[in-house]
Motif scaffolding. Sequence first.
Motif, PDB file in Angstrom:
ATOM      1  N   PHE A   1       0.803  -1.211   0.000  1.00  0.00           N
ATOM      2  CA  PHE A   1       0.000   0.000   0.000  1.00  0.00           C
ATOM      3  C   PHE A   1       0.840   1.266   0.000  1.00  0.00           C
ATOM      4  CE2 PHE A   1      -2.963  -3.199   1.222  1.00  0.00           C
ATOM      5  CZ  PHE A   1      -4.131  -2.806   0.621  1.00  0.00           C
ATOM      6  N   PHE A   2       2.107   1.160   0.385  1.00  0.00           N
ATOM      7  CA  PHE A   2       2.994   2.317   0.368  1.00  0.00           C
ATOM      8  C   PHE A   2       4.315   1.938  -0.272  1.00  0.00           C
ATOM      9  CE2 PHE A   2       0.213   2.565   4.061  1.00  0.00           C
ATOM     10  CZ  PHE A   2      -0.416   3.770   3.842  1.00  0.00           C
ATOM     11  N   PRO A   3       4.287   1.481  -1.532  1.00  0.00           N
ATOM     12  CA  PRO A   3       5.495   0.940  -2.156  1.00  0.00           C
ATOM     13  C   PRO A   3       6.597   1.954  -2.319  1.00  0.00           C
ATOM     14  CG  PRO A   3       3.757   1.237  -3.778  1.00  0.00           C
ATOM     15  CD  PRO A   3       3.129   1.463  -2.436  1.00  0.00           C
ATOM     16  N   ALA A   4       6.258   3.223  -2.586  1.00  0.00           N
ATOM     17  CA  ALA A   4       7.312   4.215  -2.835  1.00  0.00           C
ATOM     18  C   ALA A   4       8.146   4.442  -1.589  1.00  0.00           C
ATOM     19  CB  ALA A   4       6.681   5.532  -3.289  1.00  0.00           C
ATOM     20  N   GLN A   5       7.511   4.326  -0.418  1.00  0.00           N
ATOM     21  CA  GLN A   5       8.245   4.541   0.807  1.00  0.00           C
ATOM     22  C   GLN A   5       8.932   3.274   1.310  1.00  0.00           C
ATOM     23  OE1 GLN A   5       5.079   5.454   0.277  1.00  0.00           O
ATOM     24  NE2 GLN A   5       5.192   7.686   0.292  1.00  0.00           N
TER      25      GLN A   5
ATOM     26  N   LEU B   1      -9.145   3.560 -17.415  1.00  0.00           N
ATOM     27  CA  LEU B   1      -8.770   3.622 -16.005  1.00  0.00           C
ATOM     28  C   LEU B   1      -8.910   5.017 -15.423  1.00  0.00           C
ATOM     29  CD1 LEU B   1      -5.690   1.246 -16.117  1.00  0.00           C
ATOM     30  CD2 LEU B   1      -7.912   0.784 -15.061  1.00  0.00           C
ATOM     31  N   GLU B   2      -8.964   6.023 -16.274  1.00  0.00           N
ATOM     32  CA  GLU B   2      -9.172   7.390 -15.806  1.00  0.00           C
ATOM     33  C   GLU B   2     -10.525   7.538 -15.114  1.00  0.00           C
ATOM     34  OE1 GLU B   2      -7.476  11.504 -17.757  1.00  0.00           O
ATOM     35  OE2 GLU B   2      -8.878  10.310 -18.929  1.00  0.00           O
ATOM     36  N   GLN B   3     -11.408   6.578 -15.357  1.00  0.00           N
ATOM     37  CA  GLN B   3     -12.751   6.622 -14.742  1.00  0.00           C
ATOM     38  C   GLN B   3     -12.749   6.105 -13.302  1.00  0.00           C
ATOM     39  OE1 GLN B   3     -14.704   8.059 -17.087  1.00  0.00           O
ATOM     40  NE2 GLN B   3     -12.928   7.792 -18.449  1.00  0.00           N
ATOM     41  N   PHE B   4     -11.610   5.600 -12.820  1.00  0.00           N
ATOM     42  CA  PHE B   4     -11.550   4.953 -11.501  1.00  0.00           C
ATOM     43  C   PHE B   4     -10.523   5.650 -10.598  1.00  0.00           C
ATOM     44  CE2 PHE B   4     -12.882   1.842 -14.624  1.00  0.00           C
ATOM     45  CZ  PHE B   4     -13.961   1.222 -14.014  1.00  0.00           C
ATOM     46  N   ASP B   5     -10.742   5.565  -9.300  1.00  0.00           N
ATOM     47  CA  ASP B   5      -9.795   6.111  -8.318  1.00  0.00           C
ATOM     48  C   ASP B   5      -8.801   5.021  -7.950  1.00  0.00           C
ATOM     49  OD1 ASP B   5      -8.408   7.328  -6.294  1.00  0.00           O
ATOM     50  OD2 ASP B   5     -10.173   7.930  -5.136  1.00  0.00           O
ATOM     51  N   LEU B   6      -7.797   4.849  -8.766  1.00  0.00           N
ATOM     52  CA  LEU B   6      -6.839   3.758  -8.588  1.00  0.00           C
ATOM     53  C   LEU B   6      -6.013   3.928  -7.324  1.00  0.00           C
ATOM     54  CD1 LEU B   6      -5.559   3.410 -12.272  1.00  0.00           C
ATOM     55  CD2 LEU B   6      -7.344   2.076 -11.137  1.00  0.00           C
ATOM     56  N   LYS B   7      -5.618   5.136  -7.023  1.00  0.00           N
ATOM     57  CA  LYS B   7      -4.737   5.367  -5.878  1.00  0.00           C
ATOM     58  C   LYS B   7      -5.385   4.918  -4.576  1.00  0.00           C
ATOM     59  CE  LYS B   7      -1.803   8.915  -3.807  1.00  0.00           C
ATOM     60  NZ  LYS B   7      -1.331  10.328  -3.894  1.00  0.00           N
ATOM     61  N   ASN B   8      -6.657   5.224  -4.429  1.00  0.00           N
ATOM     62  CA  ASN B   8      -7.344   4.845  -3.197  1.00  0.00           C
ATOM     63  C   ASN B   8      -7.622   3.347  -3.112  1.00  0.00           C
ATOM     64  OD1 ASN B   8      -7.396   7.273  -1.838  1.00  0.00           O
ATOM     65  ND2 ASN B   8      -9.327   7.934  -2.756  1.00  0.00           N
TER      66      ASN B   8
ATOM     67  N   SER C   1      -6.479  -6.352  -4.393  1.00  0.00           N
ATOM     68  CA  SER C   1      -7.301  -7.162  -5.288  1.00  0.00           C
ATOM     69  C   SER C   1      -8.170  -6.273  -6.184  1.00  0.00           C
ATOM     70  CB  SER C   1      -8.174  -8.139  -4.497  1.00  0.00           C
ATOM     71  OG  SER C   1      -9.010  -7.428  -3.585  1.00  0.00           O
ATOM     72  N   ARG C   2      -8.706  -5.178  -5.644  1.00  0.00           N
ATOM     73  CA  ARG C   2      -9.531  -4.262  -6.446  1.00  0.00           C
ATOM     74  C   ARG C   2      -8.703  -3.612  -7.543  1.00  0.00           C
ATOM     75  NH1 ARG C   2     -11.862   0.188  -3.001  1.00  0.00           N
ATOM     76  NH2 ARG C   2     -12.822   0.787  -4.985  1.00  0.00           N
ATOM     77  N   TYR C   3      -7.494  -3.211  -7.204  1.00  0.00           N
ATOM     78  CA  TYR C   3      -6.623  -2.566  -8.192  1.00  0.00           C
ATOM     79  C   TYR C   3      -6.243  -3.550  -9.298  1.00  0.00           C
ATOM     80  CZ  TYR C   3      -2.493  -0.313 -10.215  1.00  0.00           C
ATOM     81  OH  TYR C   3      -1.582   0.232 -11.091  1.00  0.00           O
ATOM     82  N   ILE C   4      -5.784  -4.733  -8.916  1.00  0.00           N
ATOM     83  CA  ILE C   4      -5.410  -5.748  -9.900  1.00  0.00           C
ATOM     84  C   ILE C   4      -6.590  -6.068 -10.808  1.00  0.00           C
ATOM     85  CG2 ILE C   4      -4.791  -8.184 -10.181  1.00  0.00           C
ATOM     86  CD1 ILE C   4      -3.056  -7.867  -7.641  1.00  0.00           C
ATOM     87  N   HIS C   5      -7.757  -6.252 -10.216  1.00  0.00           N
ATOM     88  CA  HIS C   5      -8.955  -6.591 -10.991  1.00  0.00           C
ATOM     89  C   HIS C   5      -9.310  -5.468 -11.969  1.00  0.00           C
ATOM     90  CE1 HIS C   5     -12.938  -8.068 -11.993  1.00  0.00           C
ATOM     91  NE2 HIS C   5     -13.478  -6.958 -11.530  1.00  0.00           N
ATOM     92  N   THR C   6      -9.295  -4.231 -11.512  1.00  0.00           N
ATOM     93  CA  THR C   6      -9.691  -3.107 -12.363  1.00  0.00           C
ATOM     94  C   THR C   6      -8.722  -2.919 -13.524  1.00  0.00           C
ATOM     95  OG1 THR C   6     -10.681  -2.025 -10.436  1.00  0.00           O
ATOM     96  CG2 THR C   6     -10.292  -0.660 -12.380  1.00  0.00           C
ATOM     97  N   VAL C   7      -7.427  -2.976 -13.231  1.00  0.00           N
ATOM     98  CA  VAL C   7      -6.424  -2.828 -14.286  1.00  0.00           C
ATOM     99  C   VAL C   7      -6.521  -3.990 -15.277  1.00  0.00           C
ATOM    100  CG1 VAL C   7      -3.935  -2.807 -14.769  1.00  0.00           C
ATOM    101  CG2 VAL C   7      -4.855  -1.426 -12.896  1.00  0.00           C
ATOM    102  N   THR C   8      -6.699  -5.187 -14.764  1.00  0.00           N
ATOM    103  CA  THR C   8      -6.808  -6.363 -15.631  1.00  0.00           C
ATOM    104  C   THR C   8      -8.021  -6.263 -16.540  1.00  0.00           C
ATOM    105  OG1 THR C   8      -5.692  -7.760 -13.997  1.00  0.00           O
ATOM    106  CG2 THR C   8      -7.027  -8.873 -15.654  1.00  0.00           C
TER     107      THR C   8
END
Length: 613
Positions: free
Chosen positions: A15-19, A306-313, A319-326
């Motif tokens: 959830f905080f990969p950059a850090q 994907l611009e239609q979705f709040d990916l960051k949140n 699982s929601r992110y993987i599913h939406t991007v897929t």
Amino acid sequence: MRRFFLLFCSVLYYFFPAQAQLTQKPPLHGKNWMAITGKPLAATAGAAIFQKGGNAVDAACAMIAATCTMWDVLSWGGETQALIYNPHTKKVIGINALGVAPTGATAAFFKNKGMNYPPEYGPLAAVTPGTPGGICTMLAEYGTMSLKEVLAPAMQMAAGYPIEAQTANSMERGKDKIKQWPYSKAVFLPHAGEQREAPEAGEIFKQNDLFETLRKMVEAEQQALKKGRSRKEAIYAANARFYTGDIAKEFVRGCKEQGGLITEADLAKWKVQIEEPVSVNYKGIEVYKLSQWTQGPVMLQALNILEQFDLKNMGFNSSRYIHTVTQAMHLAFADRDFYYGDPYYAPHEPMKGLLSKEYAKERAKLIDPAKNLSPAVPGDPYPFEGRSNPYNNYLQKWSGDKPLAVAPVDEKYLEQLWRGTTSVEAADSAGWVVSVTPSGGWLPACIAGKTGIGMSQRMQSFVLDSVFNPYNVVEPGKRPRVTLTPTLALKDGKPFLSFAVQGGDTQDQNLLQFFLNMTEFGMTVQEAVEAPNVNTYQLYLSLGGEDRKPKPGSILLNSNTPEWTRRELIKMGYKLTFDDRTSGPVNAIYFDRKHGTFWGGSSNHGEDYGVGW
């Protein structure tokens, strides 16, 4: 307590990969230039050109030439796809150096041989060679150096260089096919009759015929200069010797001797196209791709969805992110499979509709947050450009009422899906930026006569029946729709990212996620190229044998994916496979406007390597 600590670290990582993420390779930093490609020796070739005063185009051409000479899953008979940012015009330019189907290459020709697709290997898989013309055109139009200077590293390698294990072992594995072709056998199997017939790692690998071909090109350039021709004219004289002179005659002779179709007229007619690329704006960033003769617009379509979705949140790799991007990728790839093809041939692809924001909004409505869409079928972009779809009858055959069963994958399928090439990234302080995905003529390659040139295998990316893709049916003079897909992104009208990756149908999957890693999750460029990606198998393969069908619901995840994420994805209808490295390998350059420097990223996935100064 230890279990709690490990769980806490996993949450931080996802959830905080950059850090939290520690990279296995350090980022590159440079003030004057950056050179990144698939092999350390080839990156060194680019660095040598920069050190001699060349610009990013000069260096990119040297790196392409070096990787081709090293058979880094490509060779001189393949194709070159490039995007170039010109700091004088402040425009992005597309270079289309993809070969075309030769005389006699028709759907009927291959069907009469009992094939469902053109073959994977051998002379009948070959389109006309594009990389020599691509290098000459890029260098003549946008470089500063002579062909002699830029080809010097490749010529030194052709005269003999210590071969690395990956390539040497690929020759050994493919020796049964290589033995079918006499010119390939003479080059790749110097120890014929011994237990190991290919070179050993570290052995000096010599390519005398290739050296002579490159020498002839340089000779033509130097002779033209002596006659008072300009630098540009002299480089095109070298290009002419390849495509219309003695090199062309020997290439065609060697091709036909082994059963190929390429004629002297095919080589003479072929030209590099300098094009305007396509682009979309994603949250203020202009992302550029080559047009529909590549799969590049897939990433642009996915970004629009994907611009239609709040990916960051959603959280990185939740699982929601993987599913939406897929799901976005499934919809974009379904359109690719049906609508993409050579824009210079009719019928003309509906790209305005495919890349419109309105069409993306309609496609996004198809994403069910609770389950995998199977089958994902092509949409109808024609109404979004004010036209009626002439192929509705074919679209109906793609649609089905029943969901497709989840399909397993095997090693053969994965090899076809990930079939690699290399990528080249270069930038300089004067503002030139180059992103290239050259390919074709990979091992086991069929060499055309005494040229030392391995012929492309790109013919296999055509289809033979309009029902599968009416825009990509093979015919003489036409370019196949390829997977190769360099990328440039501008922010506030200035270079922001240059990135590319190898890997067949996975290329725009990995590039999409790399881009989101940086723009949505704030990763550094090195973190973004190493971060775990997801690959879907729910698409038609562009390369391989007779079975190209999608594997609905099957996806690749990183081995570190938490158990709860796995369980949720399984509930959504996915069949999961795993690997310990799923990052690409992506190569990239980030332009640090705050400090006026370059950041280079090169994935930990393979042999890719960069040098900066």
